[in-house]
Design a protein around this motif. Structure first.
Motif, PDB file in Angstrom:
ATOM      1  N   LEU A  66      74.020 -76.734  -6.977  1.00 49.08           N
ATOM      2  CA  LEU A  66      73.241 -75.886  -7.877  1.00 49.08           C
ATOM      3  C   LEU A  66      73.876 -75.771  -9.257  1.00 49.08           C
ATOM      4  N   LEU A  67      75.217 -75.768  -9.315  1.00 49.69           N
ATOM      5  CA  LEU A  67      75.923 -75.595 -10.587  1.00 49.69           C
ATOM      6  C   LEU A  67      76.174 -76.910 -11.319  1.00 49.69           C
ATOM      7  N   ARG A  68      76.083 -78.037 -10.622  1.00 44.67           N
ATOM      8  CA  ARG A  68      76.368 -79.327 -11.249  1.00 44.67           C
ATOM      9  C   ARG A  68      75.272 -79.682 -12.248  1.00 44.67           C
ATOM     10  N   PRO A  69      75.628 -79.977 -13.495  1.00 46.87           N
ATOM     11  CA  PRO A  69      74.602 -80.295 -14.497  1.00 46.87           C
ATOM     12  C   PRO A  69      73.988 -81.662 -14.271  1.00 46.87           C
ATOM     13  N   ASN A  70      72.800 -81.827 -14.764  1.00 50.82           N
ATOM     14  CA  ASN A  70      72.093 -83.098 -14.689  1.00 50.82           C
ATOM     15  C   ASN A  70      72.811 -84.143 -15.544  1.00 50.82           C
ATOM     16  N   PRO A  71      72.881 -85.423 -15.121  1.00 52.59           N
ATOM     17  CA  PRO A  71      73.546 -86.447 -15.943  1.00 52.59           C
ATOM     18  C   PRO A  71      72.987 -86.544 -17.354  1.00 52.59           C
ATOM     19  N   ASP A  72      71.699 -86.342 -17.528  1.00 56.43           N
ATOM     20  CA  ASP A  72      71.118 -86.382 -18.869  1.00 56.43           C
ATOM     21  C   ASP A  72      71.646 -85.240 -19.732  1.00 56.43           C
ATOM     22  N   VAL A  73      71.868 -84.080 -19.120  1.00 56.66           N
ATOM     23  CA  VAL A  73      72.423 -82.944 -19.856  1.00 56.66           C
ATOM     24  C   VAL A  73      73.851 -83.243 -20.287  1.00 56.66           C
ATOM     25  N   VAL A  74      74.639 -83.820 -19.379  1.00 48.09           N
ATOM     26  CA  VAL A  74      76.028 -84.162 -19.719  1.00 48.09           C
ATOM     27  C   VAL A  74      76.069 -85.169 -20.860  1.00 48.09           C
ATOM     28  N   ASN A  75      75.222 -86.192 -20.789  1.00 44.46           N
ATOM     29  CA  ASN A  75      75.190 -87.200 -21.853  1.00 44.46           C
ATOM     30  C   ASN A  75      74.781 -86.583 -23.193  1.00 44.46           C
ATOM     31  N   TYR A  76      73.853 -85.644 -23.167  1.00 45.23           N
ATOM     32  CA  TYR A  76      73.417 -84.991 -24.409  1.00 45.23           C
ATOM     33  C   TYR A  76      74.562 -84.173 -25.019  1.00 45.23           C
ATOM     34  N   ILE A  77      75.310 -83.460 -24.174  1.00 48.81           N
ATOM     35  CA  ILE A  77      76.425 -82.652 -24.682  1.00 48.81           C
ATOM     36  C   ILE A  77      77.512 -83.545 -25.279  1.00 48.81           C
ATOM     37  N   LEU A  78      77.780 -84.681 -24.632  1.00 47.46           N
ATOM     38  CA  LEU A  78      78.832 -85.576 -25.119  1.00 47.46           C
ATOM     39  C   LEU A  78      78.453 -86.292 -26.403  1.00 47.46           C
ATOM     40  N   THR A  79      77.174 -86.463 -26.660  1.00 46.90           N
ATOM     41  CA  THR A  79      76.729 -87.220 -27.831  1.00 46.90           C
ATOM     42  C   THR A  79      76.226 -86.326 -28.963  1.00 46.90           C
ATOM     43  N   HIS A  80      76.290 -85.014 -28.805  1.00 43.17           N
ATOM     44  CA  HIS A  80      75.864 -84.086 -29.843  1.00 43.17           C
ATOM     45  C   HIS A  80      76.953 -83.018 -30.051  1.00 43.17           C
ATOM     46  N   PHE A  81      76.660 -82.031 -30.878  1.00 48.75           N
ATOM     47  CA  PHE A  81      77.594 -80.927 -31.137  1.00 48.75           C
ATOM     48  C   PHE A  81      78.925 -81.426 -31.695  1.00 48.75           C
ATOM     49  N   LYS A  82      78.855 -82.182 -32.777  1.00 54.91           N
ATOM     50  CA  LYS A  82      80.058 -82.741 -33.377  1.00 54.91           C
ATOM     51  C   LYS A  82      81.048 -81.657 -33.761  1.00 54.91           C
ATOM     52  N   TRP A  83      80.573 -80.504 -34.247  1.00 54.35           N
ATOM     53  CA  TRP A  83      81.473 -79.420 -34.634  1.00 54.35           C
ATOM     54  C   TRP A  83      82.306 -78.929 -33.451  1.00 54.35           C
ATOM     55  N   LEU A  84      81.694 -78.940 -32.244  1.00 56.38           N
ATOM     56  CA  LEU A  84      82.420 -78.507 -31.049  1.00 56.38           C
ATOM     57  C   LEU A  84      83.517 -79.498 -30.693  1.00 56.38           C
ATOM     58  N   LYS A 116      67.131-108.698 -28.400  1.00 58.93           N
ATOM     59  CA  LYS A 116      67.107-108.015 -29.682  1.00 58.93           C
ATOM     60  C   LYS A 116      68.274-107.046 -29.757  1.00 58.93           C
ATOM     61  N   PHE A 117      68.908-106.978 -30.926  1.00 63.77           N
ATOM     62  CA  PHE A 117      70.065-106.093 -31.086  1.00 63.77           C
ATOM     63  C   PHE A 117      69.644-104.634 -30.935  1.00 63.77           C
ATOM     64  N   ARG A 118      70.430-103.898 -30.161  1.00 69.17           N
ATOM     65  CA  ARG A 118      70.175-102.475 -29.962  1.00 69.17           C
ATOM     66  C   ARG A 118      71.492-101.722 -30.114  1.00 69.17           C
ATOM     67  N   PRO A 119      71.642-100.895 -31.138  1.00 67.13           N
ATOM     68  CA  PRO A 119      72.920-100.206 -31.359  1.00 67.13           C
ATOM     69  C   PRO A 119      73.237 -99.233 -30.231  1.00 67.13           C
ATOM     70  N   GLU A 120      74.514 -99.114 -29.905  1.00 69.04           N
ATOM     71  CA  GLU A 120      74.959 -98.197 -28.875  1.00 69.04           C
ATOM     72  C   GLU A 120      74.910 -96.777 -29.442  1.00 69.04           C
ATOM     73  N   PRO A 121      74.286 -95.823 -28.742  1.00 70.67           N
ATOM     74  CA  PRO A 121      74.087 -94.489 -29.337  1.00 70.67           C
ATOM     75  C   PRO A 121      75.373 -93.733 -29.631  1.00 70.67           C
ATOM     76  N   ARG A 122      76.455 -94.035 -28.913  1.00 71.44           N
ATOM     77  CA  ARG A 122      77.705 -93.314 -29.156  1.00 71.44           C
ATOM     78  C   ARG A 122      78.596 -94.005 -30.189  1.00 71.44           C
ATOM     79  N   GLY A 123      78.130 -95.108 -30.751  1.00 70.17           N
ATOM     80  CA  GLY A 123      78.873 -95.758 -31.822  1.00 70.17           C
ATOM     81  C   GLY A 123      79.946 -96.715 -31.364  1.00 70.17           C
ATOM     82  N   THR A 124      80.054 -96.986 -30.052  1.00 71.38           N
ATOM     83  CA  THR A 124      81.046 -97.950 -29.586  1.00 71.38           C
ATOM     84  C   THR A 124      80.487 -99.360 -29.720  1.00 71.38           C
ATOM     85  N   ASN A 125      81.329-100.357 -29.435  1.00 70.94           N
ATOM     86  CA  ASN A 125      80.888-101.743 -29.562  1.00 70.94           C
ATOM     87  C   ASN A 125      81.509-102.586 -28.458  1.00 70.94           C
ATOM     88  N   LEU A 126      81.364-103.865 -28.580  1.00 72.72           N
ATOM     89  CA  LEU A 126      81.833-104.779 -27.545  1.00 72.72           C
ATOM     90  C   LEU A 126      83.347-104.735 -27.372  1.00 72.72           C
TER      91      LEU A 126
END
Length: 332
Positions: free
Chosen positions: A104-122, A209-219
């Motif tokens: 019940l307390l475990r967050p959804n993987p999509d929620v975790v990914n959103y937190i890790l890729t947003h809130f730069k100030w945090l 087709k080239f698709r940029p990685e959303p978190r800014g990493t590369n190969l």
């Protein structure tokens, strides 16, 4: 019935075969039903493979959930060992109290990914304080707890065995291998043979087709991970794919210095703890294969004078891995 004539007249007798059929026909309905049940049970309830020659191992269906261990009972039954899984039931699918709270307390993987890729100030605050070290330690601890210790399986056996811990020449496994008597490579689903790796890579992994990685990493991040994990994911191809050359099963820098003493002595400078090198246009590079007499695997079109000698013999197949080996040499 047949009759013979004798001096005393006709003597009639009943055939043994006819008498037997009369007895069979006089069997009760319940007896016939039971015989039919036994016949159908052998054909259908156990389940047969495609040839119909033998029953299918019920564990081929992977009925156990949440890390439960499937154990075959007889021909057509199974039992799931739910020990230390936090679940119970026939298929280890019913959560215990604390498992239910955790789910019940475990967050959804999509929620975790959103937190890790947003809130730069945090994340700027986290990286500028001691929270960073605490958080990274927590991540490493949680991830390491997912791996059972001591190891449970290896590729040789499809059941829990002590050799998975004591025989360090084998790769260990978290999940058990597929039972050998399953009708398909993936259990009971899929085609009888696995697809061609090249076809699979072209259909699922090749990007048109080239698709940029959303978190800014590369190969280069992937090359770094592959360079690092070759310390403990190193297959012994001379023996078989289930055997490993990384007998230490840990971080031992063998991908830099070599996995054998003979290879280390050929790569080391034997002075100040440094490795051999060559200088090209004022920059440091690994020595060549000809200079060190170290075995390396390169594509056939690579000239001999451009084949560099580094700790892992297969790093020459990918330029990114050779680049990281050169960086390690220059920094060291």
């Amino acid at each position: 019935m047949f009759c013979d004539y004798s001096g005393e007249g006709y003597v009639c007798r009943t055939s043994v075969r006819v008498g037997l059929w009369n007895r069979v026909l006089k069997m009760s309905t319940s007896a016939w039903s039971f015989a039919l049940f036994l016949l159908l049970r052998g054909q259908f309830c156990c389940g047969n493979d495609e040839s119909g020659s033998k029953p299918i191992n019920p564990c081929c269906h992977y009925p156990c959930e949440n890390w439960g261990v499937c154990m075959r009972i007889g021909l057509d039954d199974y039992d799931c060992d739910c020990t230390r899984t936090g679940y119970y039931g026939k298929n280890c699918s019913i959560p215990e109290f604390w498992s239910r709270i955790h789910d019940l307390l475990r967050p959804n993987p999509d929620v975790v990914n959103y937190i890790l890729t947003h809130f730069k100030w945090l994340w700027d605050i986290v990286n500028a304080t001691r929270l960073r070290d605490w958080l990274m330690g927590l991540v490493l601890t949680v991830r390491s707890d997912l791996i059972p210790n001591p190891p449970t399986y290896n590729t040789k056996y499809d059941y829990l065995n002590w050799e998975a811990y004591s025989n360090i020449t084998f790769y260990t496994r978290i999940l058990p291998p597929i039972p050998q008597d399953c009708p398909a490579p993936m259990g009971v689903k899929g085609k009888p043979e696995l697809p061609d790796p090249d076809e699979l890579a072209n259909k699922l992994m090749l990007r048109r087709k080239f698709r940029p990685e959303p978190r800014g990493t590369n190969l280069m991040f992937g090359f770094f991970a592959q360079h690092f994990t070759h310390q403990f994911f190193k297959t012994n191809h001379k023996i078989g794919s289930e055997f490993t050359l990384a007998l230490g099963h840990g971080v031992d820098a063998a991908h830099i210095y070599g996995y054998s003493m003979d290879r280390q002595l050929k790569l080391r400078l034997l002075k100040d703890g440094k490795l051999k090198y060559q200088v090209i246009d004022g920059e440091v590079y690994p020595p060549t294969v000809a200079e060190t007499d170290v075995s390396m695997i390169y594509p056939p079109h690579v000239p001999e004078e451009q084949r560099l000698a580094i700790g892992e013999d297969r790093f020459g197949l990918l330029p990114g891995l050779t680049m990281y080996a050169t960086l390690w040499l220059q920094i060291y």
